[in-house]
Design an enzyme around this catalytic site. Structure first.
Site, PDB file in Angstrom:
ATOM      1  N   GLY A  10      15.653   7.043  -3.678  1.00 44.80           N
ATOM      2  CA  GLY A  10      14.366   6.405  -3.371  1.00 44.80           C
ATOM      3  C   GLY A  10      13.568   7.277  -2.418  1.00 44.80           C
ATOM      4  O   GLY A  10      12.729   6.802  -1.652  1.00 44.80           O
ATOM      5  N   LYS A 138      19.999  -8.711  -0.888  1.00 42.30           N
ATOM      6  CA  LYS A 138      20.606  -7.728   0.016  1.00 42.30           C
ATOM      7  C   LYS A 138      22.033  -8.144   0.393  1.00 42.30           C
ATOM      8  O   LYS A 138      22.913  -7.290   0.567  1.00 42.30           O
ATOM      9  CB  LYS A 138      19.716  -7.522   1.259  1.00 42.30           C
TER      10      LYS A 138
HETATM   11  N1  LIG Z   1      10.789  -4.426   7.600  1.00 43.90           N
HETATM   12  C1  LIG Z   1       9.672  -4.259   6.943  1.00 43.90           C
HETATM   13  O1  LIG Z   1       8.590  -4.569   7.439  1.00 43.90           O
HETATM   14  C2  LIG Z   1       9.738  -3.626   5.591  1.00 43.90           C
HETATM   15  C3  LIG Z   1       8.547  -3.263   4.948  1.00 43.90           C
HETATM   16  C4  LIG Z   1       8.638  -2.611   3.721  1.00 43.90           C
HETATM   17  C5  LIG Z   1       9.888  -2.365   3.143  1.00 43.90           C
HETATM   18  N2  LIG Z   1      11.017  -2.753   3.792  1.00 43.90           N
HETATM   19  C6  LIG Z   1      12.337  -2.457   3.177  1.00 43.90           C
HETATM   20  O2  LIG Z   1      12.498  -1.043   3.121  1.00 43.90           O
HETATM   21  C7  LIG Z   1      13.189  -0.673   1.919  1.00 43.90           C
HETATM   22  C8  LIG Z   1      12.370   0.391   1.161  1.00 43.90           C
HETATM   23  O3  LIG Z   1      11.116  -0.164   0.802  1.00 43.90           O
HETATM   24  P1  LIG Z   1       9.838   0.748   0.480  1.00 43.90           P
HETATM   25  O4  LIG Z   1       8.631  -0.125   0.648  1.00 43.90           O
HETATM   26  O5  LIG Z   1       9.936   2.013   1.225  1.00 43.90           O
HETATM   27  O6  LIG Z   1      10.053   1.014  -1.065  1.00 43.90           O
HETATM   28  P2  LIG Z   1       9.000   1.587  -2.142  1.00 43.90           P
HETATM   29  O7  LIG Z   1       8.161   2.624  -1.505  1.00 43.90           O
HETATM   30  O8  LIG Z   1       8.299   0.442  -2.792  1.00 43.90           O
HETATM   31  O9  LIG Z   1       9.976   2.229  -3.244  1.00 43.90           O
HETATM   32  C9  LIG Z   1      10.989   3.104  -2.860  1.00 43.90           C
HETATM   33  C10 LIG Z   1      11.556   3.851  -4.036  1.00 43.90           C
HETATM   34  O10 LIG Z   1      12.350   3.020  -4.853  1.00 43.90           O
HETATM   35  C11 LIG Z   1      12.585   3.752  -6.061  1.00 43.90           C
HETATM   36  N3  LIG Z   1      12.421   2.860  -7.209  1.00 43.90           N
HETATM   37  C12 LIG Z   1      11.435   1.970  -7.452  1.00 43.90           C
HETATM   38  N4  LIG Z   1      11.634   1.372  -8.634  1.00 43.90           N
HETATM   39  C13 LIG Z   1      12.761   1.898  -9.154  1.00 43.90           C
HETATM   40  C14 LIG Z   1      13.482   1.688 -10.356  1.00 43.90           C
HETATM   41  N5  LIG Z   1      13.077   0.817 -11.272  1.00 43.90           N
HETATM   42  N6  LIG Z   1      14.608   2.414 -10.558  1.00 43.90           N
HETATM   43  C15 LIG Z   1      15.027   3.296  -9.637  1.00 43.90           C
HETATM   44  N7  LIG Z   1      14.379   3.550  -8.484  1.00 43.90           N
HETATM   45  C16 LIG Z   1      13.267   2.852  -8.255  1.00 43.90           C
HETATM   46  C17 LIG Z   1      11.532   4.856  -6.115  1.00 43.90           C
HETATM   47  O11 LIG Z   1      12.159   6.075  -5.725  1.00 43.90           O
HETATM   48  P3  LIG Z   1      12.238   7.394  -6.607  1.00 43.90           P
HETATM   49  O12 LIG Z   1      11.170   7.290  -7.630  1.00 43.90           O
HETATM   50  O13 LIG Z   1      12.035   8.490  -5.592  1.00 43.90           O
HETATM   51  O14 LIG Z   1      13.597   7.408  -7.196  1.00 43.90           O
HETATM   52  C18 LIG Z   1      10.575   4.432  -5.020  1.00 43.90           C
HETATM   53  O15 LIG Z   1       9.834   5.499  -4.498  1.00 43.90           O
HETATM   54  C19 LIG Z   1      13.427  -1.977   1.144  1.00 43.90           C
HETATM   55  O16 LIG Z   1      14.735  -2.435   1.383  1.00 43.90           O
HETATM   56  C20 LIG Z   1      12.424  -2.944   1.736  1.00 43.90           C
HETATM   57  O17 LIG Z   1      12.851  -4.288   1.658  1.00 43.90           O
HETATM   58  C21 LIG Z   1      10.977  -3.360   4.997  1.00 43.90           C
END
Ligand SMILES: NC(=O)c1ccc[n+]([C@@H]2O[C@H](COP(=O)([O-])OP(=O)(O)OC[C@H]3O[C@@H](n4cnc5c(N)ncnc54)[C@H](OP(=O)(O)O)[C@@H]3O)[C@@H](O)[C@H]2O)c1
Length: 312
Positions: A10, A138
């Site tokens: 990711g 999760k």
């Molecule tokens: N605490 C908070 O405020 C907060 C806010 C946002 C997120 N989070 C958490 O942080 C974590 C990451 O979230 P994010 O927002 O950074 O994620 P994101 O940018 O939406 O996505 C991360 C990556 O997931 C991979 N991905 C997406 N769909 C996929 C699929 N169908 N198959 C395989 N890979 C796929 C892609 O990576 P590649 O294309 O590079 O493989 C994408 O770039 C999550 O657990 C989320 O719950 C927390």
């Protein structure tokens, strides 16, 4: 001690790209999964190429090809997954079960950090529908990790600053207004805000640290534990002006939530638990877990004030 080799999955994501940067900055041999199923997403491809330029190694692999995941995992000591988990963007948390199978088969991984980086799901047993799906999924992944006997660290990162500070803690808003703010309830519940680059730095710090093996690492930078009102005050000082304030009661918030689509309702549920119930800061960490700013005082974390200056 030799630094672990790290595979980031990711890596092109909002958090993932920062994990790649932090891993390189902390001099880990860094591998990034390159999925052929990215198709013609030119932004992702360009980002991956820029990682390579900065010293990362790209490794081909797909969630649809078990052996490719096993082969990728075998190259490293530590796997960090930052797969998507925000419904308004994409939610693929359960795909990690395939990764757990691959890590189990590979048998060489010293530490796995699944895609968590938010509220500690283990504390959200009583969370509301529909947002509880994030915590439930999760927890399903945690159970699979622990059943497989894979060493782990869970990073509970609290609020990504960009989402919460950017919008003065108002859902649906990621730029701070200079006129008006809606307080959630009395605006006095404390939450915890962490710069996304700091989340990545703390995460990488922890991977070779025996103190966080098989534990949860909470990110609680002490200066960043503030209520919504306090966040607004920081912004008001920066712009030299008081905002007009109104407030939305818990009942109104929940009633409005029901009129939104599913993905938005999931996000609103999370805001509800954070801003009305104070779910991030209303407990002591206890002896079973660790706190990042205490373990790694050498990280000069970004304060809420510094973060908000960016919006001036
Ligand atoms: N605490 C908070 O405020 C907060 C806010 C946002 C997120 N989070 C958490 O942080 C974590 C990451 O979230 P994010 O927002 O950074 O994620 P994101 O940018 O939406 O996505 C991360 C990556 O997931 C991979 N991905 C997406 N769909 C996929 C699929 N169908 N198959 C395989 N890979 C796929 C892609 O990576 P590649 O294309 O590079 O493989 C994408 O770039 C999550 O657990 C989320 O719950 C927390």
């Amino acid at each position: 001690m030799e630094k672990s080799k790290v595979l980031i999955i990711g890596g092109t994501g909002y958090l993932g790209r920062r994990l790649v940067k932090a891993s390189l900055a902390q001099a880990h041999e860094t591998y990034v999964l390159q999925r052929p199923d990215m198709g013609v997403d030119i932004e992702k491809v360009q980002m991956l190429l820029s990682f390579k330029e900065q010293g990362a190694r790209l490794v081909l692999g797909s969630f649809n090809d078990h052996q490719s995941l096993v082969d990728a995992v075998k190259l490293v000591d530590v796997v960090i997954c930052a797969i998507s988990g925000v419904h308004i963007r994409s939610h693929q948390i359960l795909l990690q079960l395939k990764l757990v199978d691959a890590i189990k088969e590979a048998g060489n991984i010293k530490r796995f950090l699944p895609s968590e980086f938010g509220t500690d799901p283990a504390r959200m047993e009583n969370a509301m529908e529909p947002g509880r799906v994030t915590f439930d999924d999760k927890m399903v992944v945690r159970k699979a990790i622990q059943d497989a006997g894979i060493p782990f660290t869970y990073v509970s990162a609290n609020c990504f600053a960009g989402y919460f500070l950017g919008g003065l803690c108002q859902p649906g808003s990621i730029l701070p207004s200079r006129d008006h703010v809606v307080l959630l309830g009395d605006g006095n519940q404390k939450a915890i805000y962490v710069d996304e680059d700091d989340i990545a730095m703390y995460t990488i710090k922890t991977i070779d640290d025996p103190r966080t093996l098989n534990k949860t690492l909470y990110l609680r930078p002490p200066q960043n534990i503030l209520s919504q009102r306090e966040v607004v005050e920081v912004w008001e000082k920066l712009i030299g002006k008081q905002l007009h304030k109104s407030s939305i009661s818990k009942e109104e918030f929940l009633a409005t939530m029901k009129t939104q689509n599913y993905a938005e309702q999931v996000g609103l549920t999370h805001y509800y638990h954070v801003c009305y119930e104070g779910c991030l800061a209303n407990f002591e960490i206890g002896d079973e877990a660790e706190e990042a700013s205490q373990l790694y005082p050498e990280i000069n974390y970004t304060t809420v004030h510094e973060y908000m200056k960016r919006y001036l």
